[in-house]
Design a protein around this motif. Structure first.
Motif, short mmCIF file in Angstrom:
data_model
loop_
_atom_site.label_atom_id
_atom_site.label_comp_id
_atom_site.label_asym_id
_atom_site.label_seq_id
_atom_site.Cartn_x
_atom_site.Cartn_y
_atom_site.Cartn_z
N PHE A 163 43.40 11.98 3.39
CA PHE A 163 44.09 11.43 4.59
C PHE A 163 43.66 9.69 4.79
N ASP A 199 58.17 22.88 5.32
CA ASP A 199 58.22 21.54 5.53
C ASP A 199 59.53 20.76 6.50
N GLY A 221 53.69 10.42 8.28
CA GLY A 221 53.09 10.94 8.58
C GLY A 221 52.99 12.67 9.76
N ASP A 222 54.66 13.09 9.31
CA ASP A 222 55.01 13.79 9.83
C ASP A 222 54.69 15.34 8.62
N ASP A 223 55.62 16.43 8.84
CA ASP A 223 55.43 17.14 7.85
C ASP A 223 57.02 16.66 7.28
N ALA A 224 57.61 15.69 7.70
CA ALA A 224 59.24 15.29 6.65
C ALA A 224 59.02 13.93 7.57
N ALA A 225 59.68 12.67 6.84
CA ALA A 225 60.21 11.98 6.98
C ALA A 225 61.38 11.81 7.70
N ARG A 267 55.43 16.20 15.21
CA ARG A 267 54.03 16.53 15.72
C ARG A 267 53.68 15.50 16.78
N LEU A 324 61.16 8.59 11.65
CA LEU A 324 60.38 8.71 11.80
C LEU A 324 59.59 8.03 9.70
N ILE A 331 63.40 14.22 5.21
CA ILE A 331 62.94 14.19 3.60
C ILE A 331 62.03 14.55 3.91
N ALA A 332 61.39 15.38 2.51
CA ALA A 332 59.90 15.39 2.28
C ALA A 332 59.82 16.01 0.82
#
Lengths: 326, 326
Positions: free
Chosen positions: A4, B72, A25-29, B143, A22, B41-42
């Motif tokens: 992190f 994700d 820093g999240d699960d996905a952009a 989040r 976004l 996207i992830a």
């Protein structure tokens, strides 16, 4: 540093882009694509000992992982927009990472690429970059559109990156100055993004030469169901590579025709586009050279200086047949 | 097999999707995003010796690299659509690759994911998958939206994947039948895609629990600028993990609170949504359990069976601190 901290410190630097709803820093952009555009997406991996030397300067590595992906966007005539970087690292060396990021972000800012996501894990050093670009619907340049009698063009000069590798491996002897010059071509390739955009309504087919001209051009020929006739003497090369022909012709020929890592574009265009392409060359200050023609006969010939076809063409760089940076 | 043969044989199998204008086989893929949708996207990497054992059945590995990315998408409330797979392989073992692909494509077809690109290189075995999904504009679940007094929910049961790992490493003794059961949870996680879609207009925040509840929930708390109070007894667990509490409470607690790899969802929602969430649970035949509340006080407490807060919460799985699959 833990995962992190690494992400916060090195990978949270995002080019400001209103389309990025976004970022990291999240699960996905979350990104908002532009209306009327199609998405152009590619991914490339670079492994230590395979695509780069263990002691490569990290600043050049950070440049190159993005550059090779930008080169794919260039080959499609796409505007690169967003990237995701997955990195496996053997340890978390802050100085090394800072230098890597300096190379990466300098190039990212030049092309206004927003880094929107990634993954940081421990493992054998390896980077995988996903790049997403945009083109107006139906305008991407594919490999499948070359037509009989089209000219075949390449940008820049071919073979220098492979010659650099040969020099580093002491397969050819060059002056330290020349090695340093060539090494820039290997380690800091300049993606031909502006050229790709300029070719969007002109080129009938295009690709970037990552694995060597003779292998890569075959992909256009197969996709387009055509053949090609290339003049060996017409293939643009540096004075250093030209000189190497006198010392070791086999090696020099291999560099020119099958050398990977140049990231120049090879494209086809109708004869009527010559003046337009010359104008692009002038405005970009980038040599664009006609090296041959597309033929209806589906064979592929490279004609030597005596007017005879080369018997055996060197193979493309095959990621499972060679080990180049061990 | 060389790189091109591998791609042709194993990675050219594309789910038919009219949005894919150009699939595998060019410099990049071209896709047409749906009007009015945003892209989600992830990217996730899995390295041998780090995220999977060297002798893991390849069919489960092919499943898992896609499953963790679908997870994700689930956490964002996104519909997964397209994937790119970059693989580094030590050799080109056709049987191993065929099994890997069987696992990958079975899951891809279930969720109608089109594989649109990739890269195949030689290197330490590693897979990096990029997944692209869609949500209606502004509808992705982040989040950052948890509000004071929201319920905190989790799907399924937590800790089984970590307990499987502990059993494999002989840190706990379990019957072969129980190890086999748990191992499925570790190796063949089921992504909660339908749940994520169901929560799109209900959840105020969500993430998938990949690194353990206590570390992952902190991400929601930090992003949302709130605190949480969780009841330890309320956290759903399997009978096998419950039994492990008697043998080794420290280990069992660690599995429940800090065990990675479960890929269940943790989400927050207003109290008024309880009936709606119970209905989703019934329709999906998936347990959804309230484990606590969001608090205005920004601290994070887990209350034990005696009504006292746990003093030290186990840390999240940190990809630079542990080596779990060596």
């Amino acid at each position: 540093m833990n995962e992190f901290e690494i992400i916060r410190r090195f990978f949270s630097h995002t080019y400001r882009d209103d389309a990025v709803r976004l970022g990291i820093g999240d699960d996905a952009a979350v990104i908002a694509p532009s209306p009327g555009q199609e998405l152009v997406i590619a991914v490339d991996t670079m492994n230590k000992g395979r695509h780069f030397f263990a002691d490569v300067p990290p600043v050049t590595l950070g440049h190159k992982i993005l550059a090779v992906n930008l080169s794919d966007m260039a080959a499609m005539g796409a505007t690169p927009r967003w990237a995701l970087l997955a990195g496996s690292l053997e340890d978390s060396d802050a100085d090394w990472l800072a230098a890597f990021c300096a190379g990466f972000y300098t190039l990212a800012e030049k092309y206004r690429i927003a880094l929107v996501g990634g993954d940081t894990t421990r493992g054998a050093t390896s980077f995988t970059l996903t790049i997403i670009g945009e083109t107006p619907a139906g305008k991407a340049i594919t490999r499948g559109g070359a037509r009989v009698d089209d000219d075949i063009w390449v940008s820049g000069q071919l073979g220098d990156a492979a010659l650099a590798l040969a020099a580093i491996k002491k397969q050819v002897s060059l002056s330290p100055e020349n090695i340093a010059l060539l090494r820039q071509r290997l380690e800091i390739p300049e993606p031909r993004v502006a050229l790709g955009l300029g070719l969007r309504d002109i080129a009938t087919a295009a690709l970037d030469i990552s694995d060597g001209l003779s292998g890569d051009l075959r992909h256009i020929l197969e996709s387009s169901q055509v053949g090609a006739r290339i003049e060996l003497d017409a293939i643009p090369r540096s004075p250093i590579l030209n000189a190497a022909f006198k010392e070791n012709k086999t090696l020099a020929l291999h560099c020119l025709l099958a050398g990977g890592d140049d990231y120049e574009l090879c494209f086809t265009a109708p004869v009527s586009a010559r003046a337009h392409i010359d104008a692009i060359s002038q405005s970009l200050e980038l040599p664009l050279t006609r090296i041959g023609q597309i033929t209806a006969d589906k064979s592929f010939h490279i004609i030597d200086e005596n007017g005879r076809p080369l018997h055996r063409l060197p193979d493309a760089f095959d990621h499972f047949a060679h080990t180049t940076h061990a």
